[in-house]
Design an enzyme around this catalytic site. Structure first.
Site, PDB file in Angstrom:
ATOM      1  N   SER A   1     -38.490  29.190 -19.575  1.00  0.00           N
ATOM      2  CA  SER A   1     -39.330  30.011 -19.052  1.00  0.00           C
ATOM      3  C   SER A   1     -39.980  30.883 -20.033  1.00  0.00           C
ATOM      4  O   SER A   1     -40.881  30.556 -20.965  1.00  0.00           O
ATOM      5  CB  SER A   1     -38.595  30.431 -17.804  1.00  0.00           C
ATOM      6  OG  SER A   1     -39.605  31.284 -17.054  1.00  0.00           O
ATOM      7  N   HIS A   2     -39.962  32.315 -19.673  1.00  0.00           N
ATOM      8  CA  HIS A   2     -40.714  33.363 -20.145  1.00  0.00           C
ATOM      9  C   HIS A   2     -40.079  33.867 -21.258  1.00  0.00           C
ATOM     10  O   HIS A   2     -40.376  34.723 -22.193  1.00  0.00           O
ATOM     11  CB  HIS A   2     -40.846  34.360 -19.246  1.00  0.00           C
ATOM     12  CG  HIS A   2     -39.613  34.574 -18.493  1.00  0.00           C
ATOM     13  ND1 HIS A   2     -39.010  33.962 -17.465  1.00  0.00           N
ATOM     14  CD2 HIS A   2     -38.649  35.857 -18.474  1.00  0.00           C
ATOM     15  CE1 HIS A   2     -37.940  34.596 -17.041  1.00  0.00           C
ATOM     16  NE2 HIS A   2     -37.795  35.578 -17.803  1.00  0.00           N
TER      17      HIS A   2
ATOM     18  N   ASP B   1     -46.613  32.263 -18.087  1.00  0.00           N
ATOM     19  CA  ASP B   1     -45.505  32.433 -18.793  1.00  0.00           C
ATOM     20  C   ASP B   1     -45.357  31.125 -19.635  1.00  0.00           C
ATOM     21  O   ASP B   1     -46.018  29.857 -19.655  1.00  0.00           O
ATOM     22  CB  ASP B   1     -44.419  32.673 -18.358  1.00  0.00           C
ATOM     23  CG  ASP B   1     -43.790  31.607 -17.332  1.00  0.00           C
ATOM     24  OD1 ASP B   1     -44.569  30.759 -16.773  1.00  0.00           O
ATOM     25  OD2 ASP B   1     -42.528  31.470 -17.176  1.00  0.00           O
TER      26      ASP B   1
ATOM     27  N   ASP C   1     -43.409  28.434 -19.458  1.00  0.00           N
ATOM     28  CA  ASP C   1     -43.483  26.962 -18.899  1.00  0.00           C
ATOM     29  C   ASP C   1     -44.267  27.010 -17.754  1.00  0.00           C
ATOM     30  O   ASP C   1     -44.734  25.828 -17.101  1.00  0.00           O
ATOM     31  CB  ASP C   1     -42.067  26.683 -18.336  1.00  0.00           C
ATOM     32  CG  ASP C   1     -41.844  27.609 -17.068  1.00  0.00           C
ATOM     33  OD1 ASP C   1     -42.126  28.887 -17.312  1.00  0.00           O
ATOM     34  OD2 ASP C   1     -40.958  27.146 -16.287  1.00  0.00           O
TER      35      ASP C   1
ATOM     36  N   ASP D   1     -44.993  28.730 -14.808  1.00  0.00           N
ATOM     37  CA  ASP D   1     -44.641  28.685 -13.294  1.00  0.00           C
ATOM     38  C   ASP D   1     -45.060  30.417 -12.928  1.00  0.00           C
ATOM     39  O   ASP D   1     -45.215  30.663 -11.858  1.00  0.00           O
ATOM     40  CB  ASP D   1     -43.337  28.418 -13.057  1.00  0.00           C
ATOM     41  CG  ASP D   1     -42.089  28.968 -13.824  1.00  0.00           C
ATOM     42  OD1 ASP D   1     -42.513  29.926 -14.572  1.00  0.00           O
ATOM     43  OD2 ASP D   1     -41.134  28.746 -13.351  1.00  0.00           O
ATOM     44  N   ARG D   2     -45.158  31.321 -14.012  1.00  0.00           N
ATOM     45  CA  ARG D   2     -45.332  32.791 -13.534  1.00  0.00           C
ATOM     46  C   ARG D   2     -46.679  32.950 -13.669  1.00  0.00           C
ATOM     47  O   ARG D   2     -47.611  32.353 -14.213  1.00  0.00           O
ATOM     48  CB  ARG D   2     -44.543  33.697 -14.468  1.00  0.00           C
ATOM     49  CG  ARG D   2     -43.313  33.482 -14.160  1.00  0.00           C
ATOM     50  CD  ARG D   2     -42.349  34.826 -15.062  1.00  0.00           C
ATOM     51  NE  ARG D   2     -40.906  34.449 -14.698  1.00  0.00           N
ATOM     52  CZ  ARG D   2     -39.997  35.544 -14.989  1.00  0.00           C
ATOM     53  NH1 ARG D   2     -40.457  36.517 -15.322  1.00  0.00           N
ATOM     54  NH2 ARG D   2     -38.827  35.364 -14.543  1.00  0.00           N
TER      55      ARG D   2
ATOM     56  N   LYS E   1     -42.757  27.786  -8.508  1.00  0.00           N
ATOM     57  CA  LYS E   1     -43.783  28.521  -8.554  1.00  0.00           C
ATOM     58  C   LYS E   1     -44.849  27.967  -9.577  1.00  0.00           C
ATOM     59  O   LYS E   1     -44.480  27.088 -10.470  1.00  0.00           O
ATOM     60  CB  LYS E   1     -43.244  30.050  -8.887  1.00  0.00           C
ATOM     61  CG  LYS E   1     -42.530  30.057 -10.250  1.00  0.00           C
ATOM     62  CD  LYS E   1     -41.781  31.461 -10.162  1.00  0.00           C
ATOM     63  CE  LYS E   1     -41.054  31.448 -11.427  1.00  0.00           C
ATOM     64  NZ  LYS E   1     -39.709  31.959 -11.401  1.00  0.00           N
TER      65      LYS E   1
HETATM   66  C1  G1P Z   1     -35.573  35.781 -13.099  1.00  0.00           C
HETATM   67  C2  G1P Z   1     -36.355  36.316 -12.031  1.00  0.00           C
HETATM   68  C3  G1P Z   1     -36.216  35.485 -10.881  1.00  0.00           C
HETATM   69  C4  G1P Z   1     -36.640  34.005 -11.275  1.00  0.00           C
HETATM   70  C5  G1P Z   1     -35.981  33.607 -12.562  1.00  0.00           C
HETATM   71  C6  G1P Z   1     -36.686  32.347 -12.876  1.00  0.00           C
HETATM   72  O1  G1P Z   1     -33.973  35.600 -12.711  1.00  0.00           O
HETATM   73  O2  G1P Z   1     -35.532  37.575 -11.652  1.00  0.00           O
HETATM   74  O3  G1P Z   1     -36.890  35.985  -9.782  1.00  0.00           O
HETATM   75  O4  G1P Z   1     -36.658  33.399 -10.059  1.00  0.00           O
HETATM   76  O5  G1P Z   1     -35.996  34.586 -13.227  1.00  0.00           O
HETATM   77  O6  G1P Z   1     -37.761  32.534 -13.298  1.00  0.00           O
HETATM   78  P1  G1P Z   1     -32.939  36.760 -13.217  1.00  0.00           P
HETATM   79  O7  G1P Z   1     -32.773  36.868 -14.596  1.00  0.00           O
HETATM   80  O8  G1P Z   1     -33.229  37.901 -12.553  1.00  0.00           O
HETATM   81  O9  G1P Z   1     -31.507  35.938 -12.602  1.00  0.00           O
HETATM   82 ZN    ZN Z   2     -41.192  30.160 -16.049  1.00  0.00          ZN
END
Ligand code: G1P
Ligand code: ZN
Length: 541
Positions: free
Chosen positions: A113-114, A277, A279, A281-282, A376
């Protein structure tokens, strides 16, 4: 290539977290590490014999190699067909869409992800079900169980799969289709949003800056925003996906997307700024001198969604994660629709959408989406905002002021304390849980505790329970804080503190000032400094 079976042994720590298995890239590259987990996915879902799978990822370092390994293992495990994005690329929402639209059995998405990318940074893998959404805990638990007893895996060796050529090939008895990662997703967006109206607004002079942060959304945003909607070339910046994201931390928030923030807070800001981000989705939405908090963005979208053709018939219901602000609840109440509260993580929304209970959902962590996919979707959120602007004729700051005037402003902020030693973080949470029962009625400055609990979720669709999903403390008057440990980190513990307070009159305060008394009470109650030595957060959103 020949199909062979390799002897292996369980590797510790392959437990999927909030969003799949995330580890340092070098860990994934150690012998058998990825292969063990992939075989565990296949075994954990009851085998892949004859099944069709989607495979792709966000293009970070090791994405291409891992995609190929998965294809070679899928074929060796008897899968009937695999559909992969060209060069192994697929944004997470695009993968979710392909899983659904191609009526497949599921898919494997490669992404952290990010989190930063590169050989010394993060990598990740997760399994999504046939509905296009992340596997529920029952399935990830089954996968984890297999990792603890695995003895062998199956793979084709002695050759390679060319991921660069679009078209059909085969490996053993498995058909492989390499597809353009963007086309099907673009079609989906065109079916949901009023492209002519948005194009007209852009042609009328609405300038856009989309920061793809050298991650997966570059090709998607260029195709949609520049090629189809007619925004000037160069509106999409950092538009080429790079294995290390060019050193950027592809997390679209004010801290990490600071280049975009500087532009939007500067004298020559375009009318609309946005970022996505690693991937895809954000999303982050920013107007000139106007940062839109994700919780507010979700509420604004809920209040205005019917302007978009795909949502013209109204929303079935909406959902938000528990730490996300109650701005959405106020909109739902006004619309007379249900508003569901779920634990952190997108996987909990899937059941509600599959059951036809909600059309829109979101999280405070820059995640917004709808039932068009089961993830998302960053580009989707951007297009929804542009559609709202095009139809209402309002700017981002005007949309926000109008929204607050109607619903009040839920001042909101999240403070992250990163890389705390795990045992200290655990001790802090344990002590807090122990103190909860005695908090009611206690005062901290001007704040008096009304309720305090450890959030547990009962899924109304499948009856499953998820406990310990975050501690929440609500004060008299409705202000609250939530605290939980991150489930996506790869080293140490990250403490997330979420604070919120509704104001019905004054909409122009600095959120940190508006929330100062809640923050102070939270620090005293949690004893953040006492347990971790930290006085200030690393990231504020
Ligand atoms: C974090 C975000 C959560 C999101 C997840 C995946 O998870 O807080 O809302 O769904 O990344 O993108 P966390 O690191 O808080 O468990
Ligand atoms: Zn992501």
């Amino acid at each position: 290539m020949t199909k062979i079976t390799i002897n292996t042994a369980p590797i510790e720590g392959q437990k999927p977290g909030t969003s799949g298995l995330r580890k340092k890239c070098r860990v994934f590259m150690t012998e058998h590490y990825l292969e063990n987990f992939v075989q565990a996915i296949f075994d954990g879902i009851g085998g892949v014999q004859g099944k069709t799978l989607i495979v792709g990822g966000d293009g970070r370092f090791y994405n291409d190699k891992a995609t190929e390994i998965i294809l070679r293992m899928a074929a060796a495990n008897g899968a009937g067909r695999a559909i992969a994005g060209q060069n192994g690329l697929l944004s997470t929402p695009a993968a979710s869409h392909l899983i659904r639209s191609m009526k497949t059995d599921g898919g494997i998405i490669l992404s952290a992800s990010h989190n930063p990318g590169g050989i010394d940074e993060d990598f990740g893998i997760k399994y999504n079900m046939s509905n296009g959404g992340p596997a529920p805990e029952s399935v990830t638990d089954a996968i984890f169980d297999v990792t603890k007893s695995i003895q062998e895996y199956h793979i084709f060796e002695g050759g390679s799969v060319d991921l660069s050529v679009i078209g059909a090939t085969a490996l053993g008895d498995m058909q492989i289709d390499i597809v353009d990662p963007v086309t099907a997703y673009v079609d989906l967006m065109q079916s949901l949003f009023d492209f002519p109206a948005i194009g007209k607004m852009i042609a009328g002079g609405t300038a856009i800056r989309f920061d793809a942060m050298n991650a997966i959304t570059g090709p998607y945003a260029s195709a949609i925003i520049e090629d189809l909607l007619g925004a000037a070339k160069g509106s999409v910046v950092h538009g080429t996906p790079l294995p290390d994201f060019g050193g950027m931390h592809p997390d679209p928030n004010p801290t990490w997307a600071h280049e975009l923030m500087d532009e939007m807070m500067g004298p020559n800001a375009p009318a609309f700024g946005c970022a996505s981000d690693g991937d895809g989705d954000r999303n982050m939405i920013v107007g000139p001198n106007c940062y839109v908090s994700p919780s507010d963005s979700l509420a604004v979208i809920a209040a205005n969604a019917t302007v978009a053709p795909g949502y013209a018939s109204g929303l079935k219901g909406v959902a938000r994660s528990m730490p996300t602000s109650a701005a959405l609840d106020r909109v739902a109440e006004a619309l007379g629709i249900a508003c569901y509260e779920t634990p952190t993580g997108w996987k909990f929304f899937g059941n509600l959408m599959d059951d036809g209970r909600v059309s829109l959902c979101g999280e405070e962590s820059f995640g917004t989406g709808s039932d068009h996919v089961r993830e998302k979707d960053g580009v989707w959120a951007v297009l929804m905002w542009l559609n709202i602007m095009a139809v209402t004729g309002k700017s981002v700051p005007e949309i926000m002021q109008d929204h607050w005037a109607k619903f009040g402003r839920n001042y909101y902020s999240r403070h992250d304390f990163e890389a705390i030693e795990s045992d200290k973080a655990d001790a802090m949470i344990t002590a807090l849980r122990g103190a909860l029962a005695g908090l009611k009625g206690q005062s901290f400055g001007a704040m008096t505790v009304e309720t305090a609990d450890d959030y547990s979720y009962l899924d109304p669709v499948d009856g499953s329970t998820s406990a310990h999903q975050g501690v929440r403390v609500v004060f008299e008057g409705g202000a609250r804080f939530v605290v939980r440990l991150s489930g996506t980190g790869t080293s140490g513990a990250t403490l997330r503190l979420y604070v919120e307070k509704l104001d019905l009159k004054d909409f122009d305060q600095d959120p940190q000032e508006a929330l100062a008394d809640v923050l102070k009470a939270a620090h005293t109650i949690i004893q953040i400094e006492g347990f971790s030595g930290r006085t200030a957060p690393d990231v504020i959103t």
